[in-house]
Design a protein around this motif. Structure first.
Motif, PDB file in Angstrom:
ATOM      1  N   GLU A 134       0.839  -1.208   0.000  1.00  0.00           N
ATOM      2  CA  GLU A 134       0.000   0.000   0.000  1.00  0.00           C
ATOM      3  C   GLU A 134       0.870   1.253   0.000  1.00  0.00           C
ATOM      4  N   ASP A 135       1.968   1.209   0.766  1.00  0.00           N
ATOM      5  CA  ASP A 135       2.882   2.349   0.795  1.00  0.00           C
ATOM      6  C   ASP A 135       3.447   2.656  -0.598  1.00  0.00           C
ATOM      7  N   ARG A 136       3.479   1.652  -1.445  1.00  0.00           N
ATOM      8  CA  ARG A 136       3.971   1.819  -2.808  1.00  0.00           C
ATOM      9  C   ARG A 136       2.840   2.100  -3.789  1.00  0.00           C
ATOM     10  N   GLY A 137       1.631   2.268  -3.261  1.00  0.00           N
ATOM     11  CA  GLY A 137       0.476   2.563  -4.102  1.00  0.00           C
ATOM     12  C   GLY A 137      -0.119   1.351  -4.783  1.00  0.00           C
ATOM     13  N   VAL A 138       0.213   0.144  -4.289  1.00  0.00           N
ATOM     14  CA  VAL A 138      -0.273  -1.100  -4.903  1.00  0.00           C
ATOM     15  C   VAL A 138      -1.287  -1.727  -3.953  1.00  0.00           C
ATOM     16  N   ARG A 139      -2.567  -1.638  -4.314  1.00  0.00           N
ATOM     17  CA  ARG A 139      -3.623  -2.124  -3.434  1.00  0.00           C
ATOM     18  C   ARG A 139      -4.494  -3.190  -4.086  1.00  0.00           C
ATOM     19  N   THR A 140      -4.434  -3.284  -5.405  1.00  0.00           N
ATOM     20  CA  THR A 140      -5.275  -4.238  -6.137  1.00  0.00           C
ATOM     21  C   THR A 140      -4.457  -4.821  -7.301  1.00  0.00           C
ATOM     22  N   GLY A 141      -5.045  -5.840  -7.923  1.00  0.00           N
ATOM     23  CA  GLY A 141      -4.418  -6.423  -9.101  1.00  0.00           C
ATOM     24  C   GLY A 141      -4.118  -7.901  -8.918  1.00  0.00           C
ATOM     25  N   ARG A 142      -3.247  -8.404  -9.776  1.00  0.00           N
ATOM     26  CA  ARG A 142      -2.873  -9.825  -9.744  1.00  0.00           C
ATOM     27  C   ARG A 142      -1.585  -9.983  -8.945  1.00  0.00           C
ATOM     28  N   LEU A 143      -1.667 -10.813  -7.920  1.00  0.00           N
ATOM     29  CA  LEU A 143      -0.512 -11.080  -7.063  1.00  0.00           C
ATOM     30  C   LEU A 143      -0.059 -12.518  -7.310  1.00  0.00           C
ATOM     31  N   GLY A 144       1.099 -12.679  -7.907  1.00  0.00           N
ATOM     32  CA  GLY A 144       1.610 -14.005  -8.229  1.00  0.00           C
ATOM     33  C   GLY A 144       2.318 -14.629  -7.040  1.00  0.00           C
ATOM     34  N   VAL A 145       1.916 -15.846  -6.683  1.00  0.00           N
ATOM     35  CA  VAL A 145       2.499 -16.568  -5.549  1.00  0.00           C
ATOM     36  C   VAL A 145       3.356 -17.707  -6.089  1.00  0.00           C
ATOM     37  N   GLU A 146       4.609 -17.763  -5.671  1.00  0.00           N
ATOM     38  CA  GLU A 146       5.524 -18.812  -6.128  1.00  0.00           C
ATOM     39  C   GLU A 146       5.018 -20.184  -5.689  1.00  0.00           C
ATOM     40  N   GLU A 147       5.199 -21.199  -6.526  1.00  0.00           N
ATOM     41  CA  GLU A 147       4.496 -22.473  -6.356  1.00  0.00           C
ATOM     42  C   GLU A 147       4.842 -23.223  -5.072  1.00  0.00           C
ATOM     43  N   THR A 148       6.042 -23.034  -4.520  1.00  0.00           N
ATOM     44  CA  THR A 148       6.406 -23.807  -3.336  1.00  0.00           C
ATOM     45  C   THR A 148       6.054 -23.115  -2.026  1.00  0.00           C
TER      46      THR A 148
END
Length: 409
Positions: A134-148
């Protein structure tokens, strides 16, 4: 000549002394050039570039401890219930979240400057990660989670950041890790070379009555002589028909197939090699099967070309085996042809029937066809290879198996 009881004498008296041939094994020393801080940082910057270029794009990435965390940061960290996480926004600076009492240890491991956010034992690390986004202005969108990443971290992250759609990061991590740099290939070649040197010493030291554990300990001792951690799966006689082994005890006797599958890591980069020999004189059927398996390796190497689909490499090797009477399908070649290899012994992409990854230069794979005849014997030849810009794939191992009598020449 056939594999036979070792003629090497011990370098000194003692039941636990290694055969003399092992004392020719030397550490790789200055031949190893570790991955630099600049390379690690460049990988992270490239990942951010791809986040915008892929369709659909990624707005942020999340990594827990594992080989992908190491790939992008150079940080090795054990998995526990306390989260150390790397979060990478599409724009803006990446950051790490770490337990407060571990901050000092983490900072010692940093290869390049990166923001560190700490969390106390009564705080939620995923809420702190969401707040930093949020501090970076990123509150929504696609968040990729590494498979492991463990499910518990994924589950807490999506609860802490409900504005994001949590998705697999595979398309990005595979695009980054799947194509090896010249430096990575150099490290993998060294791992393959060291593996074959140790295998050669072990095959030269076989004696009647050895157990699979005895031979396995020789393998570990050989890797120790070259200053590396490594080992091998050892299968003798009929047990070699089970590709990943058996719990049943085995003792080496004349005429037995000896299958050794193992490797080591050089600066984290893996080798995976299998050599099959015969202790004594090989039977005609074993020789015939060996020749088929080697032809299947040749066919796979030739099929593994830039622009081809990954599944067609499995097809090429399997056709050789089934056309020789060892089919259909998975009846005798009971597994896929191969797997990607790099920081993990098995990683994306895979050489399996029907897989549709387009092969690109720098992709690295095992090439490991086999024929397994239950109750009789199993035989596998495995080498590592890299896709190149023009022509057939190139070996990362020093060369294919030479013969059943002298698997490593």
């Amino acid at each position: 000549m056939a594999l036979a009881p070792s003629a090497n004498t011990a370098a000194e008296d003692g039941a636990d002394t290694l055969p003399a041939v092992f004392f020719s094994l030397k550490p790789l020393g200055s031949r190893v050039h570790p991955i630099t801080a600049e390379e690690f940082h460049g990988r992270l910057m490239y990942a951010q570039k791809l986040m915008s270029e892929l369709a659909p794009k990624f707005d942020a990435l999340f990594f827990a401890p594992g080989t992908s965390l190491y790939y992008f940061t150079g940080i090795r960290w054990g998995v526990s219930e306390r989260l150390l996480g790397l979060v990478v926004p599409r724009t803006g600076a990446p950051f790490l979240v770490v337990p407060a009492f571990e901050e000092g240890r983490l900072r010692e491991k940093l290869r390049f400057p990166i923001e560190v956010r700490v969390w106390q034992e009564d705080e939620s690390p995923t809420k702190i990660a969401a707040s930093a986004l949020e501090d970076r202005g990123v509150r929504t969108g696609r968040l990729g989670v590494e498979e492991t990443a463990a499910f518990t971290f994924f589950d807490h992250l999506r609860a802490a950041a409900p504005g994001f759609e949590c998705v697999s990061a595979d398309s990005l991590t595979i695009a980054c890790r799947g194509r090896k740099s010249a430096h990575e290939l150099e490290l993998m070649r060294l791992a393959c070379e060291a593996t074959c040197d140790v295998f050669r010493a072990v095959f030269a030291s076989l004696k009647e009555g050895m157990s699979q554990d005895d031979i396995g300990r020789l393998m570990e001792a050989g890797f120790s002589k070259v200053g590396l951690h490594g080992g091998a799966l050892v299968l003798l006689g009929a047990s070699a028909a089970l590709p990943h082994g058996t719990l049943q005890p085995q003792k080496l006797k004349p005429g037995d197939v000896v299958l050794v599958d193992g490797g080591c890591a050089v600066d984290g980069y893996q080798s995976d090699v299998t050599r099959t020999g015969v202790f004594g004189k090989p039977r005609e059927k074993v020789v015939r099967v060996y020749e088929i398996v080697r032809k299947a390796q040749d066919a796979a190497l030739d099929a593994a070309r830039k622009g081809k689909l990954s599944g067609t490499v499995d097809d090429a090797a399997r056709k050789v085996i089934t056309d020789s009477g060892y089919g259909p399908d998975y009846k005798f070649l009971t597994h896929r042809l191969g797997h990607g290899i790099g920081l993990d012994g098995h990683e994306h992409p895979y050489l399996v029937r029907g897989s549709k990854t387009v092969l690109e230069p720098g992709m690295t794979f095992s090439n490991e066809p086999g024929i397994y005849i239950r109750g009789e014997f199993g035989l596998r030849c495995e080498d590592d290879m890299v896709i190149v810009a023009d022509g057939a794939a190139q070996l990362l191992t020093p060369g294919f198996a030479v013969s059943l009598e002298k698997p490593l020449g």
